[in-house]
Design an enzyme around this catalytic site. Structure first.
Site, mmCIF file in Angstrom:
data_model
loop_
_atom_site.group_PDB
_atom_site.id
_atom_site.type_symbol
_atom_site.label_atom_id
_atom_site.label_comp_id
_atom_site.label_asym_id
_atom_site.label_seq_id
_atom_site.Cartn_x
_atom_site.Cartn_y
_atom_site.Cartn_z
ATOM 1 N N CYS A 68 0.817 -1.216 0.000
ATOM 2 C CA CYS A 68 0.000 0.000 0.000
ATOM 3 C C CYS A 68 0.854 1.271 0.000
ATOM 4 O O CYS A 68 1.947 1.292 0.565
ATOM 5 C CB CYS A 68 -0.869 0.036 1.238
ATOM 6 S SG CYS A 68 -1.879 -1.410 1.468
ATOM 7 N N ARG B 111 5.373 -0.367 -6.104
ATOM 8 C CA ARG B 111 5.327 -1.102 -4.846
ATOM 9 C C ARG B 111 4.376 -2.296 -4.913
ATOM 10 O O ARG B 111 4.427 -3.167 -4.057
ATOM 11 C CB ARG B 111 4.869 -0.174 -3.719
ATOM 12 C CG ARG B 111 5.824 0.958 -3.447
ATOM 13 C CD ARG B 111 5.179 1.978 -2.542
ATOM 14 N NE ARG B 111 4.957 1.427 -1.220
ATOM 15 C CZ ARG B 111 5.754 1.638 -0.184
ATOM 16 N NH1 ARG B 111 6.808 2.389 -0.313
ATOM 17 N NH2 ARG B 111 5.492 1.121 0.982
ATOM 18 N N TRP C 123 -3.067 -2.760 -1.341
ATOM 19 C CA TRP C 123 -2.698 -4.162 -1.537
ATOM 20 C C TRP C 123 -3.509 -4.934 -0.505
ATOM 21 O O TRP C 123 -3.287 -4.798 0.692
ATOM 22 C CB TRP C 123 -1.195 -4.321 -1.312
ATOM 23 C CG TRP C 123 -0.634 -5.666 -1.642
ATOM 24 C CD1 TRP C 123 -0.204 -6.100 -2.866
ATOM 25 C CD2 TRP C 123 -0.397 -6.757 -0.736
ATOM 26 N NE1 TRP C 123 0.267 -7.388 -2.770
ATOM 27 C CE2 TRP C 123 0.165 -7.812 -1.477
ATOM 28 C CE3 TRP C 123 -0.613 -6.948 0.632
ATOM 29 C CZ2 TRP C 123 0.516 -9.038 -0.909
ATOM 30 C CZ3 TRP C 123 -0.263 -8.163 1.206
ATOM 31 C CH2 TRP C 123 0.294 -9.183 0.435
ATOM 32 N N ASN D 19 -2.007 2.329 5.739
ATOM 33 C CA ASN D 19 -1.122 1.186 5.462
ATOM 34 C C ASN D 19 -0.933 0.447 6.772
ATOM 35 O O ASN D 19 -0.723 1.084 7.805
ATOM 36 C CB ASN D 19 0.259 1.645 4.985
ATOM 37 C CG ASN D 19 0.222 2.297 3.624
ATOM 38 O OD1 ASN D 19 -0.806 2.319 2.973
ATOM 39 N ND2 ASN D 19 1.354 2.856 3.215
ATOM 40 N N GLY D 20 -0.944 -0.868 6.735
ATOM 41 C CA GLY D 20 -0.726 -1.637 7.964
ATOM 42 C C GLY D 20 -1.941 -2.474 8.298
ATOM 43 O O GLY D 20 -2.841 -2.652 7.469
ATOM 44 N N GLU E 52 17.877 -18.524 -5.094
ATOM 45 C CA GLU E 52 17.491 -17.262 -5.719
ATOM 46 C C GLU E 52 16.936 -17.504 -7.131
ATOM 47 O O GLU E 52 15.943 -16.885 -7.520
ATOM 48 C CB GLU E 52 18.695 -16.301 -5.738
ATOM 49 C CG GLU E 52 18.463 -14.961 -6.403
ATOM 50 C CD GLU E 52 17.367 -14.113 -5.763
ATOM 51 O OE1 GLU E 52 16.867 -14.440 -4.690
ATOM 52 O OE2 GLU E 52 17.007 -13.107 -6.406
ATOM 53 N N LYS F 279 13.144 -16.474 -8.232
ATOM 54 C CA LYS F 279 12.867 -15.583 -9.362
ATOM 55 C C LYS F 279 11.851 -16.233 -10.303
ATOM 56 O O LYS F 279 10.928 -15.592 -10.760
ATOM 57 C CB LYS F 279 14.140 -15.249 -10.158
ATOM 58 C CG LYS F 279 15.111 -14.323 -9.489
ATOM 59 C CD LYS F 279 14.745 -12.855 -9.571
ATOM 60 C CE LYS F 279 14.097 -12.354 -8.325
ATOM 61 N NZ LYS F 279 14.889 -12.034 -7.203
ATOM 62 N N GLU G 130 8.337 -16.236 -8.733
ATOM 63 C CA GLU G 130 7.746 -14.897 -8.665
ATOM 64 C C GLU G 130 7.295 -14.388 -10.023
ATOM 65 O O GLU G 130 6.238 -13.799 -10.153
ATOM 66 C CB GLU G 130 8.809 -13.882 -8.206
ATOM 67 C CG GLU G 130 9.214 -13.925 -6.796
ATOM 68 C CD GLU G 130 10.246 -12.834 -6.551
ATOM 69 O OE1 GLU G 130 9.929 -11.930 -5.792
ATOM 70 O OE2 GLU G 130 11.346 -12.879 -7.124
ATOM 71 N N HIS H 239 18.482 -37.716 -1.453
ATOM 72 C CA HIS H 239 17.803 -37.900 -0.168
ATOM 73 C C HIS H 239 16.311 -37.582 -0.281
ATOM 74 O O HIS H 239 15.647 -37.388 0.738
ATOM 75 C CB HIS H 239 18.469 -37.029 0.903
ATOM 76 C CG HIS H 239 19.915 -37.380 1.117
ATOM 77 N ND1 HIS H 239 20.307 -38.563 1.678
ATOM 78 C CD2 HIS H 239 21.055 -36.727 0.792
ATOM 79 C CE1 HIS H 239 21.631 -38.620 1.715
ATOM 80 N NE2 HIS H 239 22.107 -37.510 1.172
ATOM 81 N N LYS I 139 6.514 -4.628 -3.850
ATOM 82 C CA LYS I 139 7.939 -4.313 -3.827
ATOM 83 C C LYS I 139 8.449 -4.179 -2.411
ATOM 84 O O LYS I 139 9.565 -4.581 -2.095
ATOM 85 C CB LYS I 139 8.178 -3.010 -4.610
ATOM 86 C CG LYS I 139 9.645 -2.621 -4.715
ATOM 87 C CD LYS I 139 10.412 -3.612 -5.563
ATOM 88 C CE LYS I 139 11.891 -3.363 -5.586
ATOM 89 N NZ LYS I 139 12.635 -4.586 -5.953
HETATM 90 C C1 F6R Z 1 12.297 -11.073 -4.448
HETATM 91 C C2 F6R Z 1 12.001 -9.923 -3.632
HETATM 92 C C3 F6R Z 1 11.591 -10.151 -2.215
HETATM 93 C C4 F6R Z 1 12.385 -9.192 -1.326
HETATM 94 C C5 F6R Z 1 11.910 -9.293 0.136
HETATM 95 C C6 F6R Z 1 12.741 -8.410 1.047
HETATM 96 O O1 F6R Z 1 12.617 -10.710 -5.737
HETATM 97 O O2 F6R Z 1 12.102 -8.831 -4.085
HETATM 98 O O3 F6R Z 1 11.780 -11.469 -1.825
HETATM 99 O O4 F6R Z 1 13.730 -9.517 -1.432
HETATM 100 O O5 F6R Z 1 10.575 -8.921 0.220
HETATM 101 O O6 F6R Z 1 12.699 -7.087 0.618
HETATM 102 P P1 F6R Z 1 13.735 -6.011 1.122
HETATM 103 O O7 F6R Z 1 15.065 -6.383 0.598
HETATM 104 O O8 F6R Z 1 13.241 -4.717 0.586
HETATM 105 O O9 F6R Z 1 13.706 -6.068 2.620
#
Ligand code: F6R
Length: 612
Positions: A2, A27, A74, A100-101, A485, A489, A492, A508, A607
């Site tokens: 949000c 975001r 959101w 927000n929250g 990672e 990716k 996501e 295993h 984000k």
């Molecule tokens: C993955 C991604 C999320 C962030 C996570 C932490 O691509 O972007 O997994 O890495 O939400 O976010 P930050 O680094 O902003 O604390």
């Protein structure tokens, strides 16, 4: 997640709110809305979907005003719908609020207000706040606006960043913060409030950050801040020292691709000015630790979420390998509720691209509560984590807009690699090895540039496998977090089921997943254990699985056994993880595109994760 915006001044608020909301789009959100105070009445306008829908509707909106609030939502409580979008109005439309929250005791407050004949029209926790403020106003109509909000918030448990508009207070917005960022941008005869500096940097560079528990009254020519226990606050005005470029893709089809290609620059910026004069070590001005303090560290403890957590895991491998200091890594979301025993002489780091992730912030507070100084690694100057840590390292990766973190990740890996060198040189690493390490680091932007040339080759591999539904990412040692990672990716961005394991763990259990449908991506760029990786690869082949290998450009003939081989330059172990992850970023990007996904705004994701 949000986003909040508010404007009070002389200009038309509507267009400013829409423009600022657009700058919050990165975001992640699912609906947007605004409310204007027009000739003594509050008028809301909301739309499900993108801010451009709201903008379209605003063109036909009959109301205008020089004061208003806006929001990108959101969904947390209640589905994605216009009725649940913010702003929410109190019964009788005396107050409008964006939030927000999460209000944790909202059901309790709702029951209380229902008994006072308040009616609720949405499924949100936010609407109860609008009515609670209205209730307190009616109880004591003489009270100033900020005082009404303050009294209301005394009953609230949970987290909030709020902005409130009140019909009885036509030139004032009240904002308050608890664990959700808010700042006031100071203008000339106007002020603008936001949850994110990116939204308002175009209007002003002078900002005041609210701290937890603070409430502010914001008018065109004046603002004042107090705490929840009514003490007044001496505020500090900060200059935003980062240029926030206009949000555009610079000719790339997506921000994610643009940011993948920005990695040489982001890495260069992470290193700038951070090598010692003798060329054998690194230095971080922001860490403010004496050589003695660095030497006396017995253990390191890293805490983060998501991609930043993977960066910490790589950091653990590098620091344990080169500096021989034990490192523990925890998910911030776990640490905050676990009573983790920390040893004396442990140096705690929290890592966060956005600097606003609520779990990481809570972990930071928990470590501080235990009496540990906490260092931060973050990309956003002035973010909540940057301000709450005792010292830290800025990434300087530049604004990251794509929801999937790419350049911020490799920038964090660069910083961890430099930290490993710094600690190693305080212990056992000799000057020659230090110089070799520095040489490797300095070569990084160029080597990354080479790896970026693989884009088209990886696109063609993605074309062959984009319809598959099962991917396994496998790596050993520092390549295991890189495998994690790569899988994250792909999940996501392309919504494909992908998992990651340390390569030798396959037998295993996970090898039961291997069939002709399975694509196994081996990250085999490190020199150690290559023959072991080759055996695991053969085991997958023997079961009909497809094999993609990311390998160094050395002599091993992966082509004989792999269906696809992606060759990257063979480099120093301290920078190898950075080189190895880039093909995986491309792979996720192209699979996402080929599957028709919105790679910059993947479904359900945000984000910056500012709610639990
Ligand atoms: C993955 C991604 C999320 C962030 C996570 C932490 O691509 O972007 O997994 O890495 O939400 O976010 P930050 O680094 O902003 O604390």
């Amino acid at each position: 997640m949000c986003g909040i915006i508010g404007y009070v001044g002389k200009k038309q608020a509507g267009s400013i709110l829409i423009d600022a909301l657009k700058r919050l789009e990165y975001r992640g959100y699912d609906s947007a809305g605004l409310a204007l105070l027009d000739r003594g009445k509050i008028f809301p306008l909301k739309r499900v979907g993108k801010v451009c829908e709201l903008e379209r509707a605003q063109r036909h909106f009959r109301h205008s005003g020089t004061i208003g609030i806006g929001h990108t939502r959101w969904a947390t409580h209640g589905n994605v719908s216009e009725k649940n979008a913010h702003p929410h109005l109190s019964n009788g439309s005396h107050f409008a609020i964006v939030h927000n929250g999460i209000i944790e005791n909202y059901l309790q407050i709702k029951t209380f207000l229902s008994e006072k004949n308040y009616t609720f029209y949405s499924d949100t926790d936010t609407e109860i706040l609008a009515n609670l403020i209205d209730y307190h106003h009616h109880k004591a109509t003489h009270l100033p606006f900020a005082e009404i909000v303050r009294k209301s918030l005394l009953h609230v448990e949970g987290t909030y960043g709020i902005a409130v508009l009140g019909k009885p207070f036509p030139d004032e917005i009240v904002v308050a913060r608890k664990s959700s960022p808010l700042l006031i941008g100071l203008g000339d005869g106007e002020n603008i409030i936001a949850s994110d500096a990116a939204a308002i940097a175009r209007y002003t560079k002078r900002v005041v950050y609210l701290n937890d528990g603070e409430i502010a009254s914001v008018r065109p020519d004046h603002f004042s801040v107090m705490t929840a226990d009514e003490s007044s606050v001496d505020t500090v005005c900060h200059e935003l020292d980062w240029e926030i470029a206009d949000v555009n893709c610079d000719g790339y089809p997506h921000f994610m691709l643009k940011e993948i290609f920005e990695q040489p620059t982001a890495i260069e910026n992470a290193m700038r000015g951070r090598f010692t004069r003798d060329g054998s070590s690194t230095k971080f001005g922001g860490l403010s630790l004496t050589p003695e303090a660095l030497r006396s560290i017995d253990r390191l403890f890293f805490c983060a979420c998501g991609t930043a957590y993977h960066a910490c895991l790589v950091g653990k491998y590098l620091i344990e390998k080169y500096a021989r200091i034990p490192v523990d890594v925890e998910y911030a979301s776990e640490f905050r509720y676990r009573n983790v025993p920390l040893q004396r002489n442990t140096l705690v780091f929290v890592v966060s691209q956005s600097g606003e992730t609520i779990d990481t912030l809570a972990a930071l507070y928990e470590a501080k509560r235990k009496g540990y100084p906490v260092m931060g690694i973050t990309n956003v100057v002035g973010s909540s984590i940057a301000r709450a840590t005792d010292a830290g390292i800025y990434q300087h990766a530049g604004f990251e807009i794509g929801v999937a973190s790419t350049k911020a990740f490799t920038s964090q890996l660069t910083i961890f690699s430099m930290l490993a060198l710094l600690l190693a040189r305080r212990r056992d690493m000799d000057q020659f090895d230090g110089q070799q390490y520095v040489f490797a680091l300095k070569s990084l932007p160029k080597v990354v540039g080479e790896v970026l040339k693989l884009s088209e080759r990886i696109r063609s591999i993605a074309e062959r496998y984009c319809k598959r539904e099962r991917f396994l990412f496998l790596g050993r040692q520092a390549m295991y977090p890189i495998a994690l990672e790569g899988a994250l990716k792909l999940k996501e961005i392309a919504y494909v089921h992908a998992e990651a394991f340390p390569t030798a763990e396959m037998k295993h259990g996970p090898i039961a997943l291997v069939s002709e449908e399975t694509v196994c991506i081996f990250i085999a760029t490190q020199r150690e254990l290559l023959d072991k990786t080759m055996s695991s690869l053969q085991e997958v082949r023997a079961r009909g699985g497809k094999v993609v290998v990311v390998a160094g450009d050395g002599e091993v003939e992966w082509e004989v056994f792999g269906d696809e081989v992606i060759r990257v330059p063979e480099v120093h172990g301290g920078i190898n993880p950075i080189i190895s992850v880039i093909p995986l970023q491309f792979f996720a990007y192209y699979v996402g595109i080929l599957r028709g996904c919105d790679v910059d705004r993947p479904r359900n994701l945000a984000k910056s994760v500012t709610v639990e």
